[in-house]
Design a protein around this motif. Sequence first.
Motif: not given
Length: 406
Positions: A194-218
Amino acid sequence: MASFIVEGNNLLRGTIEVSGSKNAALSALAAGILFKTFPEYFRVPDIEDIRRMRELIDVFLEHKTINTEIAKRFRASILLAGPILARLGAVSFPHPGGCLIGARPIDVFLEGWRMMGAYISEDKDGYHLEISKQTSLRGIDYTFRVKSVTGTESLMMTAVLAHGITTLHNSACEPEIKSLADFLNANGAVVCGAGTPDIVVKGNGGALLDFHKPFVSPPDRIETGSLAILGSLAADELRITQCNPAELEAPLQALNNAGASIEVGDNWIIVKKSDCFFPVDIETREYPGFPTDLQAPFMVFLTQAGGTSIVRENIFEGRMTHVPSLNAMGARISLKGNHRAVIEGKTPLVGCAMESPDIRAGLAFIIAASIANGTSRIGNAYQIDRGYVALDKRLSEIGMHIFRAD
Ligand code: EPZ
């Protein structure tokens, strides 16, 4: 409809803290749909578009639908479609609303979702997408026809729950995309590049994410750049804090080339007004080029440069709607088609009545009004409230004579 009243020619001075980034927070909030339990957020700016996004999310979490009336009010509502498609396997959303800055098609979103397995139908109310029961949401190798910020964010978020690997080429590189990926990765996703023209995402097959770390807006880089422009025109000394100058190389360079007095630290900028500036030519480009969202404020700045400057808007075909109002204030700007403006400076500006056509032009009008002789009324304050926290209060605190009128 509320307006801002600005009495011009008051010297600004003091310190102003930059708010959290509207555009980073909007995509991070939409990403909350990918989580089992909705995550926590900090430094999210309390502005209209954020309030609308939270309303849409509340409606979705309750009723599993997108409220069309709210979604039509801002273009960024489309950011919910990808996460909902990934979570539920189907989504319906209205033709996206937003600013009057151009046609703003969504072809790259639809093409990517179609390749991921979505059947897409369209009618007068909008779009309906559905993943067929036989297939599932699958990873794709996709090249964007055009760099799209929310297009990149949308397909990246959808890919997080897909089966398999997704590779996105010619992705947008705005900082908001990296802050979104960092948030997703901190909570179990696997997004690289992310932040470059080529992004690779390893999909997790549909498992919703577990919340660990909050989002802090820049910090909001567009607000930072707009305040630097304001200070260069109207401040004895303006200290802009809690910001990230590294994300503003192009606009700060343009201000420097024009002879503005700018001092830059790692998270602060100090600007002091000058009475004469050199003309400079700018072209808006995808990040890290000169941001289109600063084009209107910078055009106000160029009305005060001594000589001929040229502004070329390469991102949107309808983003010169602020020119007639600036000319009514005394600027000498001539339009050459939809993409190019020639500014003859230096011209004194006089207070005027104007209407904010979009978020960024609205702030440009406030900047122009602050250096104009006399009083200005900037109508359609809602457009400005969409993008900036308590603007009248914060600008009054650094000496601008600005107040809200109904
Ligand atoms: C994001 O809009 C920002 N909004 C905009 O900020 C910003 O001006 C823009 O990026 C460009 O930097 C948010 O992040 C919420 P694009 P977005 O898709 O994603 C064309 C503000 O004031 N295009 O990057 O909608 C499009 O027409 C707002 O904060 C297609 O042709 O912009 C434009 O010419 C205004 N087909 C160009 O790409 C598509 O499917 C870039 O648009 C998508 C886009």
